[in-house]
Design an enzyme around this catalytic site. Sequence first.
Site, PDB file in Angstrom:
ATOM      1  N   SER A   1      -8.895  -0.179  -4.281  1.00 23.53           N
ATOM      2  CA  SER A   1      -8.982   0.042  -2.695  1.00 23.53           C
ATOM      3  C   SER A   1     -10.808   0.444  -2.661  1.00 23.53           C
ATOM      4  CB  SER A   1      -8.252   1.393  -2.424  1.00 23.53           C
ATOM      5  OG  SER A   1      -8.382   1.663  -1.371  1.00 23.53           O
TER       6      SER A   1
ATOM      7  N   LYS B   1       0.995  -1.136  -0.015  1.00 28.70           N
ATOM      8  CA  LYS B   1       0.055  -0.076   0.039  1.00 28.70           C
ATOM      9  C   LYS B   1       1.001   1.388  -0.166  1.00 28.70           C
ATOM     10  CE  LYS B   1      -4.331   1.478   0.106  1.00 28.70           C
ATOM     11  NZ  LYS B   1      -5.285   1.055  -0.702  1.00 28.70           N
TER      12      LYS B   1
END
Length: 590
Positions: free
Chosen positions: A385, A189
């Site tokens: 996401s 991430k």
Amino acid sequence: MVAFLRWAGSIVAGTLNGLIKFTLAILLILIVISLFAMARGDKMPGSMVLSIDLRKDVADSRPGKYSFGARAPTVLDIVLGLDAAERDPRVKGVFLRLGTGALSVAEAEEIGAALKRFRASGKFVIAHAQGFDGAGLGDYVTATAADQIWMQPKSSFAAAGVGGGEFFVRGLLDKIKAEPQIAKRSEYKSAADMFMESSMTKEDREQLQELMKSTYDAAVNTAAADRKISRAAMVAALDASPQFTEDAKAKKLIDQIGFDDDALGAALNKAGGDAQAITLSQFLGAKVASAYGSGPHIALVQASGEIVEGSTGGGPFDNSSVIAGDDMAHAIREATADKDVKAIILRVDSPGGSVAASDQILDAVKKAQAAGKPVVVSMGGVAASGGYYISLSANKIVAHPATITGSIGVLTGKVSIGNTLGLVGVKGELVGVGKNALMNSDLAPYTPEQWAALNAEADGIYADFTKKVAEGRKLPLAKVQEVARGRVWTGADAKERGLVDKLGGFWDAADVAKRLAGVPAGDRVRFKLYPRQKGFLETVSDWLNGDDDEVQAIENFKTLMTSPVISHTAHAVRQAPRAGIELRAANLPE
């Protein structure tokens, strides 16, 4: 002072009256124009070539808002517009302009598929580029869907591959004594690495390399097949870039050399007769509707932009390009309640955003499914996401090979600048009641206890995200945890890992939705757009009913005018003696 206040009051009253009269006049004019337009038909020529200009950024889709004048077509406008043009006998072909590098490979896959579908009906497409300016492949891949590719003489053909980079500002933050504290789940991430790291992490470099390779392979394979040359020949030709128009023609990357009017002339000649060039915006404007096609209804819910909480308001001057949780959930609920709707296509083009808003939208999707409405997600260029979060429960997910998706992970934290302010002679001080009342203040870093609490929160959200993916995709949790970790995937790689069901574009998703809705494969369907397209009258009505920021400004003005200070001042003005004889009683209770 009294005279001034009277004068100011008359100005305010006159201005408000003028605005009301102006609005009513505009409404009447538009009603008359609409009546004339209905009486005269769409006024499109009997033979035409649609002109589509792709030299500026193209949004994937937009909410159903009224637009003053012609608006730039979105990807879905092009897809649905070409479908309408395919069935309109007056439309003979398409003239395409591109080359500035505005298109991603995923957008090229969607638009290219729509162009090929249009050509399959027996019509033609001619593309023209003054040059292929960027090194990216999106514009060129789109052009390869045409019958002919034209380029301006002695122009640059720079299309070469897929690449990119990142900036890291950690060194700057250290110099100015700013303290970044950002928790990420998990190692891939990387959206906040620019603040936390001084260079690219091993994991980020790995995922970007794989992402670009997968995108490059998809683009090269498509271009080679469309140009009818081998993959090796296409790779060699692209590796020779930057090159001139004449070199590109020799390598069979393009077909003709000429200026834009030469290519347009060729298109009009091919159309024959007295054909005219009409922009896609003009064509769509003549066919404004809240639904496209014919047959059983399938809802098309358009979700494009960052996911945020609340509502955009939807006023006539609102051009926001976000997915507002309240608005999107309402659109899905409307489609669910519509008895004519047999299935829902959720078109997603989003990098994510608010967790709360994403969860709100996902809940609406699940309730639609519980009500018996199949939901099919059609992914645009990006569905990552939060964009993946709102998709994960769908009956089927369809993505382009080059769609950027996944990024199943969490980011949370802040950059505190309390010490930075001191470098320029500024001091910030905090006052709060409650142990963690100031936890999110930018003036102070997290305490050890707060940092631990923040990480616990990130762990909880990440665990919930992966659990929902496992349930929605019907995958073992261990497998989801392996492919999650905040990592982004192309659609092609995501399909191999079970995150996506099918590779394809909008029409592939439509075929899946038809099958799930029990519509025979050969039958046409009618797409009903959500959020519903509002006309000018309805948009202004919403505006005047207090649905947006403009009306909030009026409400704020009203609050100001009724405040004690203004009320007492106005009362004093009303009670002040005036010239002449008045039949008025003073000092009466109100």
